[in-house]
Write an enzyme that holds these catalytic residues in place. Structure first.
Site, PDB file in Angstrom:
ATOM      1  N   HIS A   7      46.392 -10.536 129.838  1.00 17.41           N
ATOM      2  CA  HIS A   7      46.675 -11.960 130.034  1.00 17.41           C
ATOM      3  C   HIS A   7      46.982 -12.585 128.667  1.00 17.41           C
ATOM      4  O   HIS A   7      47.992 -13.280 128.489  1.00 17.41           O
ATOM      5  CB  HIS A   7      45.478 -12.635 130.692  1.00 17.41           C
ATOM      6  CG  HIS A   7      45.731 -14.044 131.130  1.00 17.41           C
ATOM      7  ND1 HIS A   7      44.796 -14.791 131.794  1.00 17.41           N
ATOM      8  CD2 HIS A   7      46.811 -14.856 131.010  1.00 17.41           C
ATOM      9  CE1 HIS A   7      45.283 -15.986 132.061  1.00 17.41           C
ATOM     10  NE2 HIS A   7      46.510 -16.057 131.588  1.00 17.41           N
ATOM     11  N   HIS A  16      38.614  -4.861 134.196  1.00 11.54           N
ATOM     12  CA  HIS A  16      38.381  -6.306 134.066  1.00 11.54           C
ATOM     13  C   HIS A  16      38.772  -6.801 132.671  1.00 11.54           C
ATOM     14  O   HIS A  16      39.557  -7.743 132.522  1.00 11.54           O
ATOM     15  CB  HIS A  16      36.901  -6.586 134.345  1.00 11.54           C
ATOM     16  CG  HIS A  16      36.517  -8.034 134.273  1.00 11.54           C
ATOM     17  ND1 HIS A  16      36.339  -8.799 135.393  1.00 11.54           N
ATOM     18  CD2 HIS A  16      36.262  -8.847 133.220  1.00 11.54           C
ATOM     19  CE1 HIS A  16      35.999 -10.036 135.037  1.00 11.54           C
ATOM     20  NE2 HIS A  16      35.951 -10.081 133.725  1.00 11.54           N
ATOM     21  N   GLU A  17      38.218  -6.153 131.645  1.00 14.27           N
ATOM     22  CA  GLU A  17      38.464  -6.621 130.281  1.00 14.27           C
ATOM     23  C   GLU A  17      39.913  -6.392 129.848  1.00 14.27           C
ATOM     24  O   GLU A  17      40.475  -7.189 129.097  1.00 14.27           O
ATOM     25  CB  GLU A  17      37.499  -5.950 129.307  1.00 14.27           C
ATOM     26  CG  GLU A  17      36.026  -6.263 129.568  1.00 14.27           C
ATOM     27  CD  GLU A  17      35.706  -7.750 129.586  1.00 14.27           C
ATOM     28  OE1 GLU A  17      36.458  -8.550 128.982  1.00 14.27           O
ATOM     29  OE2 GLU A  17      34.699  -8.130 130.220  1.00 14.27           O
ATOM     30  N   HIS A  74      41.877  -9.316 131.030  1.00 13.20           N
ATOM     31  CA  HIS A  74      41.829 -10.397 130.043  1.00 13.20           C
ATOM     32  C   HIS A  74      42.803 -10.122 128.893  1.00 13.20           C
ATOM     33  O   HIS A  74      43.545 -10.997 128.471  1.00 13.20           O
ATOM     34  CB  HIS A  74      40.414 -10.496 129.451  1.00 13.20           C
ATOM     35  CG  HIS A  74      39.406 -11.158 130.322  1.00 13.20           C
ATOM     36  ND1 HIS A  74      39.591 -12.402 130.877  1.00 13.20           N
ATOM     37  CD2 HIS A  74      38.171 -10.751 130.713  1.00 13.20           C
ATOM     38  CE1 HIS A  74      38.516 -12.732 131.577  1.00 13.20           C
ATOM     39  NE2 HIS A  74      37.644 -11.741 131.497  1.00 13.20           N
TER      40      HIS A  74
END
Length: 601
Positions: free
Chosen positions: A399, A392-393, A396
């Site tokens: 991105h 998940h991180e 980020h």
């Protein structure tokens, strides 16, 4: 390391397991020099007051200088706060973080005149400026964003006063952070092995996932009885933060706080209400899962401390951090070779602060400054959930990497609404990868339930949080006092609505609102739910269509804030202005519940 009961100090963490903060600033002295540079740039910016409409070149010079000041400020702010988050009890970095907050107020005050001045320039003159000065054209979106908010922009003097009030208005959030991370201590409990073990924010969920119901209940009571003892202080902090939001909304001429916060990200309020309405209409699917959980646990009463209990026994899924990295690399192969190579670069070059230590900020996040690689804060424990947190991180982080690589500084910072899409798309791809690998019926049941838990924790839970925020803010805006009793009553009612008749809503859970850090960033959490819905749609397209879908998706990652969030997502193949992605995600949820029921017969 996660198996020891002792919480280590920062000095006991190995260097290879700490983020390379020196890539941002070598030391505090370098930080102080850049801090002073930003202060100097603030003075330079103020010299442009009253001059922005003079010519295209003057407007360009100002916007370029402002961008430079914001670039350096971001570096200063990120470093101070990341060092503070390493150990929130460290007075040196409490001070640096406070200084950075003060610098933010100074910068906001220095540029407070620009919106009123730019808005005072006639539209036709703005168009003339843009056409005659090619250097100004990269700031087109910045200018359009200012003119979009014309109805909510104050006079230069009023904007300056509001900017000066920023530090005071941000105080409730800062007080909560100190209270929750540095001061609040939970009583120890008796662990599964009969030994006393500490309860921390980082370890709480691990205890709640224990097979031993006594451990779960003790951890649950340790945390919420502590918050119960601080209920009036917690309510005062929460209420003060809501009032700060109301002050801003009123000053900016918005009808309410919800409209203000969504307008800031250029998202229609209907997206927020659509989410709540769609989830409400699908709650029977969730009630079926709650009933199945009760049946599989074999309990006469299902309590709130049973929410995270493992449903599938005799399946151990424990992973070291090195194993977690390999799993994430395998699961994200559909995103292409370059994406995988960037992940490897992050793993090899200390982008990540891995383990919990005394005073470390709870939870996990990805953050960074333009021009430097992203940073990821974890509090890693050896379970499947933390493997997904890593995916998940890093979603980020990559991105941000793609956006920063492609966009100029002023267009690189993507809106919060799209921030959760890339991270959750990684999770969706990873779970699908694991499901495709597993043939054992019991292991498959475990993973199907894990996927269901992702829906529960992200789509249902965050929507409940979003509804709590919306209703709490509405109460305050209607003149009602947000006392601890009122907040607990509202939270209790929402838990009853969302979990249904098969769940005993214990009174301890009524205090959960007091431990949610995101409530101090109002109307943020709904984006986890919308982002999850968008990510489910995007991940399914990537797996089905391959390279073309990946190309569109990477285009989205590179988009920054060059377009509004809804348009960026449409370019990647999903329309969040409609209820369709949420309904489609919840249709999948229903199918997963049915499969789990079959697998556990």
């Amino acid at each position: 390391m996660s198996k020891t009961n002792k919480i280590v100090t920062r000095d006991e963490i190995m260097q290879k397991d700490k983020w390379a903060i020196e890539d941002l600033f070598q030391n505090d002295e370098d930080w102080k020099k850049e801090f002073e540079q930003v202060k100097s740039l603030c003075k330079d910016l103020q010299a442009y007051e009253g001059k922005l409409g003079e010519s295209a070149s003057t407007l360009y010079e100002y916007l370029k200088l402002k961008s430079e000041a914001e670039f350096h400020f971001e570096r200063v702010y990120v470093y101070a706060n990341e060092k503070y988050h390493e150990n929130t009890a460290n007075g040196t970095y409490q001070n640096l973080a406070d200084q950075a907050n003060g610098l933010e107020v100074l910068l906001n005050s220095a540029v407070a005149f620009d919106m009123p001045e730019i808005l005072a320039i006639p539209d036709e003159k703005i168009e003339q400026f843009l056409s005659e000065n090619k250097e100004l054209q990269p700031f087109t979106r910045v200018i359009k964003e200012i003119t979009r908010k014309k109805a909510h922009t104050l006079t230069a003097q009023q904007e300056a006063i509001l900017a000066d009030a920023g530090e005071v208005l941000g105080a409730p959030s800062n007080i909560f952070s100190m209270f929750n991370n540095a001061d609040l201590k939970f009583p120890s409990i008796t662990g599964e092995d009969g030994e006393k073990v500490p309860v921390t924010h980082g370890r709480y969920i691990t205890y709640m996932e224990s097979k031993d119901r006594r451990v779960r209940k003790e951890a649950f009571e340790s945390v919420y009885h502590t918050y119960q003892g601080m209920k009036n202080t917690s309510a005062a902090m929460f209420s003060a933060n809501v009032k700060a939001s109301m002050f801003r909304a009123k000053a900016k001429k918005y009808e309410n706080t919800l409209e203000m916060y969504l307008d800031d990200t250029d998202v229609p309020v209907s997206v927020y209400t659509n989410l709540i309405e769609t989830v409400h209409s699908n709650l029977p699917k969730f009630y079926k899962y709650v009933a199945l959980r009760k049946k599989l646990l074999g309990v006469e009463e299902l309590h709130m401390y049973d929410v995270y209990a493992p449903l599938v026994s005799d399946v151990e899924m424990s992973y070291t951090f090195d194993e977690a990295k390999e799993i994430v690399l395998e699961g994200l192969v559909p995103l292409g070779e370059r994406y995988i190579n960037l992940l490897k670069e992050g793993f090899a070059n200390r982008w990540i602060d891995i383990y919990e230590n005394e005073g470390k900020r709870s939870g996990a996040y990805s953050w960074g400054a333009y021009g430097t690689h992203p940073y990821v804060l974890l509090n890693y424990h050896e379970n499947l959930d933390n493997v997904f947190t890593l995916a998940h991180e890093m979603g980020h982080a990559l991105h941000s990497y793609h956006s920063n690589e492609t966009q100029p500084f002023q267009d690189a910072g993507y809106k919060i609404f799209v921030a959760e899409v890339a991270s959750t798309c990684n999770e969706a791809l990873l779970i699908q990868h694991l499901l495709n690998k597993i043939e054992d019926k019991k292991q498959r049941a475990y993973l199907v339930n894990y996927f269901i838990e992702s829906f529960k924790g992200t789509l249902f839970r965050q929507t409940m949080f979003a509804e709590f925020e919306m209703r709490a803010h509405a109460k305050a805006e209607a003149g009602e006092a947000l006392t601890s009793e009122e907040l607990c009553k509202l939270y209790h009612e929402l838990n009853q609505t969302y979990f249904g008749k098969d769940m005993i809503v214990d009174e301890e859970i009524d205090m959960e609102w007091a431990r949610i850090p995101h409530f101090y960033t109002p109307f943020y959490v709904y984006q986890y739910a919308t982002g999850f819905s968008a990510a489910i749609a995007l991940s399914r397209r990537i797996l089905k269509e391959g390279s073309k879908a990946v190309e569109d998706y990477v285009g989205f990652l590179r988009g920054g804030c060059s377009k509004d969030p809804i348009s960026l997502l449409r370019g990647a193949g999903v329309d969040m202005a409609s209820k369709d992605p949420i309904n489609e995600a919840l249709l999948l949820f229903g199918e997963l519940v049915d499969e789990l029921e079959e697998l556990t017969k």
